[in-house]
Scaffold this active site. Structure first.
Site, PDB file in Angstrom:
ATOM      1  N   GLY A 220       0.839  -1.208   0.000  1.00 38.35           N
ATOM      2  CA  GLY A 220       0.000   0.000   0.000  1.00 38.35           C
ATOM      3  C   GLY A 220       0.862   1.240   0.000  1.00 38.35           C
ATOM      4  O   GLY A 220       2.055   1.170  -0.282  1.00 38.35           O
ATOM      5  N   ASN A 221       0.270   2.370   0.283  1.00 36.46           N
ATOM      6  CA  ASN A 221       1.049   3.601   0.411  1.00 36.46           C
ATOM      7  C   ASN A 221       0.402   4.507   1.449  1.00 36.46           C
ATOM      8  O   ASN A 221      -0.635   4.163   2.023  1.00 36.46           O
ATOM      9  CB  ASN A 221       1.191   4.303  -0.950  1.00 36.46           C
ATOM     10  CG  ASN A 221      -0.154   4.683  -1.539  1.00 36.46           C
ATOM     11  OD1 ASN A 221      -0.882   5.501  -0.984  1.00 36.46           O
ATOM     12  ND2 ASN A 221      -0.512   4.065  -2.657  1.00 36.46           N
TER      13      ASN A 221
END
Ligand code: C5P
Length: 418
Positions: A220-221
């Protein structure tokens, strides 16, 4: 003659919710200033507010009947058949609740509708402005702060209280700002929520995507989704029909926004493609993962004593696909988060993805991009205009982006399919 100090208020319908705090007296001046600015004012009061100032005072100042009770047999109920509490939600261009007590804030945050004022707020279709005023300890209580955070996430405008001496004798934040400050704030909110997107269909993406590695892990980020949600809120307040496609975020949905939740880049791609045809304006504010594991393991991957590697594949570039499919009439806006050579990279993306405008934010600017409530953005149009804006609240940045989109009159010069 109307005063020109608050030019946005001339001819506007302002609903005023007055709740029971010692600073109710300041609201008499607020009504006078709103009237002087040319606004029409309708006042609703909670029963507690009537202990401080009588409805008669407010009806005289506003030249309109004051609504206190939901019940017709009550002596404070409105006898004016044309305006019931629910109608006020439709009538108003903006609603101001001031002073807003901790109790009323809790009621609004949790959707209670036990009096005329809270019922009207549930049926509201215009910007809601809340000006809290209370004792220091009530203001600092986590319940009050969490209720305000909840309201903020749903798109309410909160005018923070000022610091100073409070009715209790304590000194700290909790004072209702002076009438001039309150009216100025209402004027500003009306200025940034014109109904210029009425009947426009706006499609927005927000947040990160999560690409599964196995049933418990993902790539993810750090995107919080706040910029995309602020855009959705700002567009809905300007009258647009908004569809918000959100990656995994923890934000509340702004009022009058249709939200579709997705997890992965592929799911976001599919949802966007299913919605894009009917959109007039498409804004891709999501931080879509560029790579995803080739396969997601069916079972949790076991820890081993050796290094491990993941094979990644690139995800579909949604914006690029939109650039190919869009019509001339549609407006397509992308975001670029850059760390070096910001302007050059953003301009390249603008051309490559056939956009009308790209919004650049840099990780080098303080208070900008991921996670913050503020942003520093530069708007770059296909026509070559570059506008760098100062540090501002993400709602204000969203308002600037929407205004810039409205100014994009000419169809873009890129090739288009129809
Ligand atoms: O190329 P880059 O990922 O930096 O471009 C950012 C813009 O492209 C953003 O508007 C983002 O939402 C969009 N994007 C996309 N699909 C991807 C990656 C980025 O739509 N797979």
């Amino acid at each position: 003659m109307f005063s020109h100090a608050h030019p946005m208020l001339a001819g506007k319908h302002i609903a005023l919710g007055v709740t029971g705090g010692i600073s109710v007296y300041k609201m008499c001046t607020v009504v006078r200033l709103l009237k002087k600015a040319g606004a029409e004012v309708r006042v609703m009061m909670t029963r507690a507010a009537t202990e401080f100032v009588t409805p008669l005072t407010f009806s005289t100042l506003s030249q309109n009947e004051v609504v206190v009770s939901l019940w017709p047999q009550d002596k404070h109920a409105s006898t004016d058949k044309s305006v019931k509490h629910i109608d006020i939600g439709l009538w108003a261009d903006a609603m101001l609740v001031a002073p807003a007590t901790a109790n009323t804030i809790a009621h609004i945050a949790h959707g209670y509708a036990e009096d005329a004022l809270s019922a009207a707020i549930l049926a509201l279709r215009c910007p809601l402005i809340i000006a809290p005023a209370m004792d220091l300890d009530m203001w600092e209580h986590p319940a009050t702060q969490q209720n305000l955070a909840l309201l903020r996430s749903r798109g309410c405008f909160i005018l923070p209280p000022e610091e100073g001496e409070l009715a209790s004798g304590l000194v700290g934040p909790g004072r209702l700002p002076e009438p001039e400050t309150i009216v100025e704030y209402v004027n500003d909110v009306v200025a940034k929520t014109p109904l210029d997107l009425k009947k426009k269909k706006v499609l927005i993406t927000a947040g990160p995507t999560h690409e599964p590695i196995d049933p418990v892990r993902f790539i993810g980020n750090r995107s919080s989704g706040k910029m995309g949600f602020a855009l959705a809120n700002a567009a809905a307040l300007r009258g647009a029909e908004v569809t918000l496609i959100a990656g995994p975020v923890t934000l509340g949905t702004p009022q009058h926004v249709k939200r579709i939740d997705v997890e992965t880049a592929q799911q976001m791609h599919d949802a966007v493609m299913a919605q894009m045809k009917k959109a007039d304006i498409i804004i891709m504010a999501a931080a879509v993962a560029d790579y995803a594991p080739v396969t997601a393991a069916a079972e949790k991957i076991k820890k081993k004593d050796a290094a491990m590697s993941l094979e990644l594949r690139s995800t579909p570039d949604i914006l690029r696909a939109l650039g190919e499919k869009r019509t001339k009439k549609q407006r397509l806006i992308g975001f670029a988060l850059e760390t070096t050579n910001e302007l050059t990279h953003a301009k390249e993306k603008l051309t490559k993805k056939k956009l009308d405008m790209i919004v650049l934010n840099s990780t080098r600017d303080k208070g900008a991009a991921f996670g913050h409530d503020t942003n520093v953005i530069t708007l770059i149009t296909a026509g070559g205009a570059v506008k760098k804006l100062p540090l501002m609240d993400k709602f204000d940045a969203a308002a600037e982006i929407l205004s810039a989109i409205q100014e994009l009159q000419q169809p873009r010069s890129h090739k288009s399919t129809n």
